[in-house]
Design a protein around this motif. Structure first.
Motif, short mmCIF file in Angstrom:
data_model
loop_
_atom_site.label_atom_id
_atom_site.label_comp_id
_atom_site.label_asym_id
_atom_site.label_seq_id
_atom_site.Cartn_x
_atom_site.Cartn_y
_atom_site.Cartn_z
N ALA A 1 0.83 -1.20 0.00
CA ALA A 1 0.00 0.00 0.00
C ALA A 1 0.87 1.25 0.00
N LEU A 2 1.95 1.23 0.77
CA LEU A 2 2.84 2.38 0.82
C LEU A 2 3.50 2.61 -0.53
N THR A 3 3.90 1.53 -1.19
CA THR A 3 4.48 1.67 -2.53
C THR A 3 3.48 2.28 -3.50
N ALA A 4 2.24 1.83 -3.41
CA ALA A 4 1.20 2.39 -4.28
C ALA A 4 0.99 3.87 -4.00
N ILE A 5 1.05 4.26 -2.74
CA ILE A 5 0.89 5.67 -2.37
C ILE A 5 2.03 6.50 -2.93
N CYS A 6 3.26 5.98 -2.83
CA CYS A 6 4.41 6.70 -3.39
C CYS A 6 4.30 6.84 -4.90
N LEU A 7 3.84 5.79 -5.55
CA LEU A 7 3.64 5.87 -7.01
C LEU A 7 2.57 6.90 -7.35
N LEU A 8 1.49 6.91 -6.58
CA LEU A 8 0.44 7.91 -6.79
C LEU A 8 1.00 9.31 -6.60
N ALA A 9 1.80 9.50 -5.56
CA ALA A 9 2.40 10.81 -5.31
C ALA A 9 3.25 11.24 -6.50
N PHE A 10 4.00 10.31 -7.07
CA PHE A 10 4.84 10.65 -8.23
C PHE A 10 3.97 10.98 -9.45
N VAL A 11 2.91 10.21 -9.67
CA VAL A 11 2.04 10.45 -10.83
C VAL A 11 1.40 11.84 -10.72
N VAL A 12 0.91 12.18 -9.52
CA VAL A 12 0.27 13.48 -9.33
C VAL A 12 1.27 14.61 -9.55
N ARG A 13 2.45 14.47 -8.96
CA ARG A 13 3.48 15.50 -9.11
C ARG A 13 4.02 15.54 -10.54
N GLY A 14 4.15 14.38 -11.15
CA GLY A 14 4.60 14.34 -12.53
C GLY A 14 3.61 15.01 -13.47
N ALA A 15 2.31 14.78 -13.22
CA ALA A 15 1.29 15.42 -14.04
C ALA A 15 1.36 16.94 -13.90
N TRP A 16 1.60 17.41 -12.67
CA TRP A 16 1.73 18.84 -12.47
C TRP A 16 3.01 19.36 -13.14
N ALA A 17 4.07 18.60 -13.08
CA ALA A 17 5.32 19.00 -13.74
C ALA A 17 5.11 19.20 -15.23
N LEU A 18 4.31 18.34 -15.82
CA LEU A 18 4.05 18.42 -17.26
C LEU A 18 3.14 19.59 -17.63
N SER A 19 2.33 20.05 -16.69
CA SER A 19 1.31 21.04 -17.03
C SER A 19 1.47 22.37 -16.31
N ALA A 20 2.49 22.51 -15.46
CA ALA A 20 2.62 23.71 -14.63
C ALA A 20 2.68 24.98 -15.47
N ASP A 21 3.42 24.95 -16.58
CA ASP A 21 3.56 26.16 -17.39
C ASP A 21 2.25 26.59 -18.04
N ARG A 22 1.33 25.66 -18.18
CA ARG A 22 0.05 26.00 -18.80
C ARG A 22 -0.98 26.49 -17.79
N PHE A 23 -0.95 25.94 -16.57
CA PHE A 23 -2.00 26.23 -15.61
C PHE A 23 -1.58 27.19 -14.50
N ASP A 24 -0.30 27.39 -14.30
CA ASP A 24 0.16 28.34 -13.29
C ASP A 24 0.47 29.66 -14.00
N PRO A 25 -0.31 30.71 -13.76
CA PRO A 25 -0.09 31.97 -14.49
C PRO A 25 1.27 32.59 -14.21
N ILE A 26 1.83 32.34 -13.03
CA ILE A 26 3.14 32.91 -12.71
C ILE A 26 4.22 32.21 -13.54
N LEU A 27 4.19 30.88 -13.54
CA LEU A 27 5.19 30.13 -14.30
C LEU A 27 4.98 30.29 -15.80
N ALA A 28 3.75 30.49 -16.21
CA ALA A 28 3.49 30.71 -17.64
C ALA A 28 4.16 31.97 -18.11
N GLY A 29 4.25 32.97 -17.23
CA GLY A 29 4.91 34.21 -17.59
C GLY A 29 6.42 34.14 -17.47
N ASN A 30 6.90 33.36 -16.48
CA ASN A 30 8.34 33.27 -16.24
C ASN A 30 8.62 32.00 -15.45
#
Length: 418
Positions: A26-55
């Motif tokens: 279960a802990l391994t699955a949670i860590c994988l979920l944490a990575f997937v969620v953070r990885g998804a944000w890493a891929l999309s941060a420049d599009r959805f974060d207005p601050i990072l989109a600007g700089n």
């Protein structure tokens, strides 16, 4: 062969193995979920974060990137390739430099590595929570850490928080183990890892001293006091070469950083509102001279306007505990109201969990860390980013507040004082 309750010994071992595999699966699955969620944000941060989109290199990231690039080019730890600095601690720029050498200056690659590091935070959080409140609550704490919004959000930024918080919590897990047994190898490792955390962000350099004072007040045994002292001494020893380098390179004694004056003045000046009214080093002065000048300005203002400085304290605390409070921004509007109400309930649950666990040594350790950061906010300035390193502690305490109906996942023994 059977054991006392009549269960075959082989069956008992098999049951223990299955329990271990189930928990860690279960802990391994949670860590994988944490990575997937953070990885998804890493891929999309420049599009959805207005601050990072600007700089993408906003705020502190400008400094971190420049320092890392100069390190890669063999120009030393310098702003411009020639002028040495101690304004930023070297841990995160060194981390970036290592990535730049390995994968190039690919922002997405850095963010994905940070996603993995952020996901790894679930491991020490689980370990501490398990020792405090049992394995079931520990899994809930790990899952909550995996999905904690601001922890996920910081993954997209070239800021030191993601790396720092994971390293800090590894140090806490080791220090907690060292105090519980005591275990001197764990104490040495905990001190060394805490020293690494200090090299990333300096604010925890003297946190063990506060824990030591609290331990004296509640009369912990001498063996635990010695462990805390060892953690403190080793952590400072790790940072000592940096202090020597600063003295040689800057021509003046600088233990950790030359940003102390900037940070103190940012929260204590005529424009301060409890957050960070940020100022950069004073032009025309050296880095060390600017640090001391801003320190004097802030102290002079506090002496001249003691009531104004005192009036800032509630605002600093409010910004520290608010879920979306940026140091330089507000926490108002419909969205803030929607978030603040459940977050207030979360804080109440965390307080209830601490009260329930207050005699446990790890609970005292986490409470001392929260107190340390709260004091830092009172002295300097508040903001949800400032409080982020203690967010997992609040999660653990909130999980411990849940009623235990089964009787099988007991709150950890409160006999730690012996």
């Amino acid at each position: 062969m059977t054991i006392a309750n009549g269960t075959p010994a082989g069956g008992a071992w098999a049951a223990r193995l299955m329990t271990w595999l189930a928990a860690h699966g279960a802990l391994t699955a949670i860590c994988l979920l944490a990575f997937v969620v953070r990885g998804a944000w890493a891929l999309s941060a420049d599009r959805f974060d207005p601050i990072l989109a600007g700089n993408a290199y906003h705020g502190d990231a400008v400094d971190h990137h420049a320092l890392a690039v100069h390190l890669v080019r063999g120009l030393g730890y310098t702003w411009d390739g020639a002028t040495p600095t101690a304004y930023r601690m070297p841990g995160y720029p060194l981390f970036l430099a290592a990535l730049y050498v390995t994968i190039g200056q690919a922002l997405l690659g850095v963010r994905l590595v940070q996603a993995a590091i952020g996901a790894a935070l679930c491991l020490p959080v689980y370990r501490i929570a398990r020792d405090l409140a049992g394995p079931k609550r520990a899994l809930v704490a790990a899952l909550s850490t995996a999905l904690y919004p601001t922890l996920v959000y910081m993954t997209g930024w070239l800021y030191s928080e993601t790396l720092f918080i994971t390293v800090l919590w590894l140090a806490l897990a080791l220090a907690g183990r060292a105090m519980a047994y005591p275990a001197w190898k764990a104490a040495a490792a905990g001190g060394a890892v805490l020293g690494v955390a200090v090299m990333i962000r300096p604010e925890v350099a003297l946190w063990p001293a506060l824990l030591f004072i609290l331990a004296l007040l509640i009369r912990w045994p001498a063996r635990r006091l010695r462990v805390i002292m060892a953690v403190q001494i080793i952590a400072l020893a790790v940072a000592l070469p940096w202090a020597v380098r600063n003295t040689i390179q800057l021509g003046s004694w600088v233990l950790l950083t030359t940003s102390g004056g900037s940070n103190l003045y940012a929260g204590n000046n005529p424009r301060a509102d409890g957050g960070s009214a940020w100022v950069y080093p004073v032009e025309g002065l050296s880095e060390v001279e600017s640090d001391r000048a801003l320190m004097r300005r802030s102290l002079d203002w506090i002496k001249a306007e003691p009531m104004a400085a005192l009036a800032l304290v509630p605002r600093k605390i409010a910004k520290f505990i608010a879920p979306l409070e940026r140091e330089t921004g507000g926490n108002t509007g419909t969205l803030a109201t929607i978030i603040n109400i459940p977050f207030a309930a979360f804080l109440v649950a965390a307080l209830a969990g601490f009260v329930r666990l207050r005699d446990n040594l790890r609970a005292v350790m986490l409470a001392s860390l929260f107190t340390w950061y709260l004091l830092m906010a009172v002295v300097f300035y508040g903001g949800s980013r400032i409080a982020l390193p203690v967010a997992p502690a609040l999660v653990i305490f909130a999980c411990a507040a849940w009623p235990n109906r089964s009787g099988r996942d007991r709150i950890a023994s409160l006999s730690d004082r012996s």
